[in-house]
Design an enzyme around this catalytic site. Structure first.
Site, PDB file in Angstrom:
ATOM      1  N   CYS A 113       0.819  -1.228   0.000  1.00  0.00           N
ATOM      2  CA  CYS A 113       0.000   0.000   0.000  1.00  0.00           C
ATOM      3  C   CYS A 113       0.848   1.272   0.000  1.00  0.00           C
ATOM      4  O   CYS A 113       0.332   2.352  -0.274  1.00  0.00           O
ATOM      5  CB  CYS A 113      -0.936   0.007   1.199  1.00  0.00           C
ATOM      6  SG  CYS A 113      -1.902  -1.488   1.331  1.00  0.00           S
ATOM      7  N   HIS A 241      -3.266   7.213   2.733  1.00  0.00           N
ATOM      8  CA  HIS A 241      -3.726   5.906   2.228  1.00  0.00           C
ATOM      9  C   HIS A 241      -5.116   5.604   2.785  1.00  0.00           C
ATOM     10  O   HIS A 241      -5.358   5.708   3.996  1.00  0.00           O
ATOM     11  CB  HIS A 241      -2.717   4.832   2.645  1.00  0.00           C
ATOM     12  CG  HIS A 241      -3.180   3.444   2.375  1.00  0.00           C
ATOM     13  ND1 HIS A 241      -3.804   3.067   1.205  1.00  0.00           N
ATOM     14  CD2 HIS A 241      -3.104   2.313   3.136  1.00  0.00           C
ATOM     15  CE1 HIS A 241      -4.089   1.782   1.256  1.00  0.00           C
ATOM     16  NE2 HIS A 241      -3.686   1.301   2.417  1.00  0.00           N
ATOM     17  N   ASN A 271     -10.170  -0.218   0.188  1.00  0.00           N
ATOM     18  CA  ASN A 271      -8.707  -0.135   0.213  1.00  0.00           C
ATOM     19  C   ASN A 271      -8.170  -0.707  -1.103  1.00  0.00           C
ATOM     20  O   ASN A 271      -8.295  -1.905  -1.357  1.00  0.00           O
ATOM     21  CB  ASN A 271      -8.199  -0.942   1.414  1.00  0.00           C
ATOM     22  CG  ASN A 271      -6.693  -0.923   1.548  1.00  0.00           C
ATOM     23  OD1 ASN A 271      -5.979  -0.549   0.622  1.00  0.00           O
ATOM     24  ND2 ASN A 271      -6.210  -1.331   2.707  1.00  0.00           N
TER      25      ASN A 271
END
Ligand code: UT7
Length: 315
Positions: A113, A241, A271
């Protein structure tokens, strides 16, 4: 000082939208649980679209928005761990799809990520030596293909998508003041590879990752500010994020910033790992929330465990 600025952004979201109620039909969950624990309401899943389609689509849009031709690209770096092929890289597929020059440096990296911010820092270093001053940075994932749809603790969290940034290197441009780090850990968050017998699904100890994230995000943001000699007041927007709205809320509180300066899209994307920061950036640029000369302090965190922060400025 030399560095890079963002000239244009792009994104690709697969057509299929999956709601929390859709997921409640296949695992023991509810819209209420997912919304209150994560902030996620819907996410996109690929059906006929491939990882390459998403990367090429996002990269093409970034080129168009920047008004730059494929032949002007000196390097293309993709951040991903879910590309169509283990080899060739997603960046090589973009080289082919868009007809980038054969001497453009094209490769992928995997920092989960945090990947897009690892990639944009790598691009800052590469372009100083590249044959041309423009570079394409991609973050793209098909996480619906690495989900265990029997595991309610992970399958409700993730989505698919791709984001791209067209960056320009300049001898007088500001540094990204990037802060990157990792702490090797294959226990709390991992996806088994081809050399293991386990199926290639995301495995996560959510609470451990949550504790890591609420410490890492504000620390990383402060380190970037220190390196740049800036304070939070000098930053136009904070782009974090999109993993869990509660993590973002914690970070905003610890940094003492107005939540309105930390916009998000997690309710619509879930996500998307390496795609998360560039997808949000493109929405903000497209919607006029970030304009020429403004600064966005971006922070990513995730598998590795990795963390990354960088100060991005729009040309
Ligand atoms: O980008 C990569 C980085 N990843 C992350 O940042 C994820 C970080 N972690 C998180 O976001 C959160 O830890 C989660 C959203 C994954 C989980 O939220 P939580 O508040 O930490 O929940 P929990 O794991 O403590 O679980 C609480 C309860 C459990 O039930 P019991 O044991 O209390 O009866 C779980 O079994 O919630 C249950 N649960 C669910 N219930 C309904 C777990 N998943 C679900 C679900 N629906 N989807």
């Amino acid at each position: 000082m030399s560095g890079i600025k963002i000239r244009g952004t792009g994104r690709f979201a697969p057509a299929k939208i999956v709601t929390n109620d859709d997921l409640a039909k296949i695992v023991d969950t509810s819209d209420e649980w997912i919304t209150t624990r994560t902030g996620i309401q819907t996410r996109h899943h690929c059906t006929t679209e491939t990882h390459t389609d998403m990367c090429v689509g996002a990269a093409r849009q970034a080129l168009e928005n920047a008004g730059i031709s494929p032949e002007d690209i000196g390097a293309c770096v993709g951040a991903t761990f879910s590309s169509d092929y283990l080899s060739p890289s997603a960046a090589c597929m973009v080289q082919r799809g868009l007809g980038l020059p054969h001497d453009a440096v094209c490769f992928d990296l995997n920092a989960a990520c945090s990947g897009f911010l690892f990639a944009i820092h790598t691009m800052e270093c590469l372009l100083a030596q590249a044959p041309r001053k423009y570079g394409l940075v991609l973050g793209a994932e098909i996480l619906s293909r690495v989900m265990d749809f029997g595991d309610r603790s992970t399958c409700v969290l993730f989505g698919d998508g791709a984001g791209a940034a067209l960056v320009e290197w300049g001898a007088n441009y500001p540094s990204l003041h990037a802060v990157l780090g990792c702490r090797g850990n294959s226990e709390v968050l991992y996806v088994p590879g081809v050399n293991t017998a386990a199926p290639p699904h995301v495995h996560m100890d959510g609470q451990s990752v949550f504790r890591f994230a609420v410490e890492a995000v504000p620390r990383c943001a402060r380190e970037v500010l220190d390196r740049a000699g800036l304070t939070p007041e000098d930053i136009d927007l904070f782009v974090f994020h999109q993993a869990n709205q509660r993590i973002i809320d914690f970070a905003v509180k610890k940094l003492g910033i107005d939540p309105a300066r930390c916009p998000g899209n997690i309710e619509r994307t879930g996500n998307t790992s390496a795609a998360s920061v560039p997808l949000l950036l493109d929405e903000l640029v497209g919607g006029g929330a970030i304009t020429s000369g403004q600064k966005a302090l971006c922070v990513g965190f995730g598998g590795g465990l990795t963390w990354a922060g960088a100060l991005l400025e729009l040309a």
